[in-house]
Scaffold this motif. Structure first.
Motif, mmCIF file in Angstrom:
data_model
loop_
_atom_site.group_PDB
_atom_site.id
_atom_site.type_symbol
_atom_site.label_atom_id
_atom_site.label_comp_id
_atom_site.label_asym_id
_atom_site.label_seq_id
_atom_site.Cartn_x
_atom_site.Cartn_y
_atom_site.Cartn_z
ATOM 1 N N ALA A 47 -1.240 -17.668 -19.315
ATOM 2 C CA ALA A 47 -2.475 -17.506 -18.540
ATOM 3 C C ALA A 47 -2.200 -16.834 -17.198
ATOM 4 O O ALA A 47 -2.946 -15.946 -16.762
ATOM 5 N N ILE A 48 -1.112 -17.240 -16.548
ATOM 6 C CA ILE A 48 -0.750 -16.627 -15.271
ATOM 7 C C ILE A 48 -0.476 -15.137 -15.456
ATOM 8 O O ILE A 48 -0.894 -14.299 -14.645
ATOM 9 N N ARG A 49 0.213 -14.801 -16.554
ATOM 10 C CA ARG A 49 0.494 -13.395 -16.840
ATOM 11 C C ARG A 49 -0.817 -12.616 -16.984
ATOM 12 O O ARG A 49 -0.950 -11.478 -16.502
ATOM 13 N N GLY A 50 -1.807 -13.208 -17.631
ATOM 14 C CA GLY A 50 -3.095 -12.545 -17.795
ATOM 15 C C GLY A 50 -3.779 -12.279 -16.467
ATOM 16 O O GLY A 50 -4.321 -11.180 -16.236
ATOM 17 N N TYR A 51 -3.766 -13.254 -15.567
ATOM 18 C CA TYR A 51 -4.387 -13.067 -14.247
ATOM 19 C C TYR A 51 -3.640 -12.001 -13.444
ATOM 20 O O TYR A 51 -4.265 -11.213 -12.703
ATOM 21 N N LEU A 52 -2.320 -11.956 -13.555
ATOM 22 C CA LEU A 52 -1.554 -10.934 -12.850
ATOM 23 C C LEU A 52 -1.897 -9.543 -13.364
ATOM 24 O O LEU A 52 -1.985 -8.585 -12.598
ATOM 25 N N ASP A 53 -2.097 -9.438 -14.675
ATOM 26 C CA ASP A 53 -2.498 -8.152 -15.248
ATOM 27 C C ASP A 53 -3.848 -7.711 -14.701
ATOM 28 O O ASP A 53 -4.073 -6.524 -14.419
ATOM 29 N N LEU A 54 -4.760 -8.677 -14.554
ATOM 30 C CA LEU A 54 -6.079 -8.345 -13.997
ATOM 31 C C LEU A 54 -5.968 -7.868 -12.553
ATOM 32 O O LEU A 54 -6.646 -6.926 -12.140
ATOM 33 N N LEU A 55 -5.090 -8.545 -11.782
ATOM 34 C CA LEU A 55 -4.921 -8.145 -10.386
ATOM 35 C C LEU A 55 -4.408 -6.708 -10.275
ATOM 36 O O LEU A 55 -4.782 -5.964 -9.368
ATOM 37 N N GLY A 56 -3.528 -6.332 -11.198
ATOM 38 C CA GLY A 56 -2.943 -4.996 -11.125
ATOM 39 C C GLY A 56 -3.732 -3.932 -11.858
ATOM 40 O O GLY A 56 -3.351 -2.760 -11.848
ATOM 41 N N SER A 57 -4.843 -4.308 -12.499
ATOM 42 C CA SER A 57 -5.615 -3.329 -13.265
ATOM 43 C C SER A 57 -6.444 -2.454 -12.335
ATOM 44 O O SER A 57 -6.867 -2.891 -11.261
ATOM 45 N N PRO A 58 -6.713 -1.214 -12.728
ATOM 46 C CA PRO A 58 -7.490 -0.298 -11.872
ATOM 47 C C PRO A 58 -8.945 -0.719 -11.707
ATOM 48 O O PRO A 58 -9.643 -0.212 -10.837
ATOM 49 N N ARG A 59 -9.424 -1.645 -12.549
ATOM 50 C CA ARG A 59 -10.830 -2.061 -12.448
ATOM 51 C C ARG A 59 -11.078 -2.970 -11.259
ATOM 52 O O ARG A 59 -12.189 -3.125 -10.801
ATOM 53 N N GLY A 60 -10.004 -3.613 -10.763
ATOM 54 C CA GLY A 60 -10.187 -4.501 -9.619
ATOM 55 C C GLY A 60 -10.136 -3.740 -8.302
ATOM 56 O O GLY A 60 -9.997 -2.512 -8.262
ATOM 57 N N GLU A 61 -10.267 -4.494 -7.212
ATOM 58 C CA GLU A 61 -10.170 -3.875 -5.888
ATOM 59 C C GLU A 61 -8.736 -3.389 -5.670
ATOM 60 O O GLU A 61 -7.782 -4.053 -6.070
ATOM 61 N N PRO A 62 -8.581 -2.249 -5.046
ATOM 62 C CA PRO A 62 -7.242 -1.708 -4.817
ATOM 63 C C PRO A 62 -6.388 -2.683 -3.998
ATOM 64 O O PRO A 62 -6.863 -3.320 -3.052
ATOM 65 N N LEU A 63 -5.114 -2.784 -4.381
ATOM 66 C CA LEU A 63 -4.188 -3.660 -3.681
ATOM 67 C C LEU A 63 -3.409 -2.858 -2.647
ATOM 68 O O LEU A 63 -3.150 -1.660 -2.826
ATOM 69 N N THR A 64 -3.056 -3.534 -1.588
ATOM 70 C CA THR A 64 -2.186 -2.893 -0.605
ATOM 71 C C THR A 64 -0.772 -2.818 -1.195
ATOM 72 O O THR A 64 -0.454 -3.467 -2.195
#
Length: 411
Positions: free
Chosen positions: A182-199
């Motif tokens: 589950a944690i791996r899935g959330y990390l994938d979402l954080l790094g996906s282009p659909r989310g807000e850009p990460l610093t």
């Protein structure tokens, strides 16, 4: 002395005789137990067969010498083995040593039954060598029956404990793997282009978390593998395998990592190219991946990792050779301990679980093979495993920790 003779004293005066009353078969016996008698005197074997003449509870096998006994022990895995010491050819001590050296027979409880003069030296040598009991002749039939039944029950209880341990480990691993996935899935979402850009800093943190989850999932899988292998629960899917093709595939997968580190990978097929053996290709790939990956960790830039193969009429041998720092002699005996890493691993900060080469050993032994290591500090290491062409004679899984040569382990 060519062998040991069993004598049971008795009197026969008219209608009077001495009767031996044996204990009843334990009610807990739920299956037929196999007893192997290794003794060069047929009368001795006949007596044991008579003592356990109950087809519903026991099956008695006989071997007239040590070599035949080893063959039957490997093929049949008896629940108890009665072993004579003084035999022509292989002595009982040599048989005991080979039984302990073979992961397929090490767990068999051995009772030494001998007419050799009782001595603390022989008894100590037998018990230290792996025997669970030591009886001298002439024997007490009732005592032999009790000791044999005790050895069989002990083995049964140990098997039950091991089954419980494997079941608990599997349950624990399942409970750990779910949240990590589950944690791996959330990390994938954080790094996906659909989310807000990460610093840049956030991306770096997410990458570190992802690496940590990957290591945890790998550790979980390896712990489960070790648990199954040690309990003989891992089933091998045997089929025709070209070992040189498996080795080539493993090296190909490591090519990018080797090029990045400036290490040369080489494959010497020897006379093994196209030679087919009965094995599980997935598990052999796992062995090569662990061995080659381990060698890459310890090989410096500009070095070489070589996989060399050689075949003979009975087996195929593979060697993974690196040009790294080598292994200190005092660390070699400890390398197969769980989660153990030598000073070299700590010095290069090699990421690992400490289980990879332990799994290699169990997988090789599950195929009826042997793995060993040769190393001299400053001159690299050479990990070698030898596999029979006919595959494992085991019904499933691997054996308890192994023997034969020096056993390597996670570096």
């Amino acid at each position: 002395m060519a062998g040991d003779r069993v004598t049971v004293s008795h009197t026969d005066r008219g209608a009077s005789s001495t009767a031996v009353v044996l204990p009843e078969t334990p009610a807990s016996a739920s299956r037929v137990a196999t007893i192997l008698v290794v003794d060069d005197h047929p009368n001795n074997r006949l007596l044991i067969r008579h003592l356990f003449d109950d087809p519903a509870a026991y099956r008695v096998l006989e071997a007239a010498d040590g070599a035949e006994g080893l063959t039957l022990a490997t093929q049949e895995r008896p629940d108890c083995l009665l072993l004579d010491l003084a035999m022509p050819g292989l002595s009982g001590f040599e048989v005991l040593e080979r039984l302990q050296a073979d992961p397929r027979t090490r767990a068999i409880p051995v009772i030494v039954l001998t007419a050799t003069a009782a001595s603390l030296e022989n008894m100590e040598r037998s018990l230290v060598g792996g025997a669970v009991d030591y009886l001298t002749k002439p024997i007490s039939p009732a005592q032999v029956v009790v000791r044999v039944r005790g050895a069989i029950e002990r083995r049964r209880l140990l098997a039950e404990v091991e089954d419980l341990r494997v079941a608990f480990t599997s349950m624990l691993i399942h409970d750990l793997r779910g949240p990590m996935t589950a944690i791996r899935g959330y990390l994938d979402l954080l790094g996906s282009p659909r989310g807000e850009p990460l610093t840049e800093r956030q991306r770096r943190f997410v990458a570190r978390m992802d690496d940590g989850v990957e290591r945890m999932l790998r550790l979980i899988g390896e712990i489960l593998d070790v648990s199954k292998l040690e309990a003989h629960k891992l089933v091998l899917a045997l089929g025709p395998v070209d070992l040189s093709a498996v080795a080539a595939s493993a090296l190909e997968q490591f090519t990018p990592a080797a090029e990045q580190k400036g290490i040369r990978l080489a494959l010497d097929h020897g006379n093994a190219e196209g030679v087919v053996l009965q094995a599980d290709p997935h598990r052999l790939d796992q062995v090569f991946m662990n061995l080659v990956g381990n060698a890459l960790k310890f090989t410096p830039t500009g070095g070489t990792v070589t996989v060399a193969l050689m075949a003979d009429a009975d087996a195929v041998e593979a060697a993974v050779v690196d040009t790294g720092p080598g292994i200190p002699p005092d660390e070699i005996p400890l390398l197969f301990e769980r989660f153990s890493q030598g000073n070299a691993a700590k010095a290069v900060r090699a990421a690992g679980t400490g289980l990879g080469l332990l799994i290699c050993r169990h997988l090789v032994e599950a195929h009826g093979g042997r793995i060993r290591v040769e190393s001299e500090p400053g001159h690299g290491a050479r990990f070698m495993f030898r596999l029979p062409r006919t595959g494992s004679s085991r019904d499933n899984g691997a054996a308890p920790s192994g023997a034969g040569g020096t056993d390597p382990g996670p570096r």
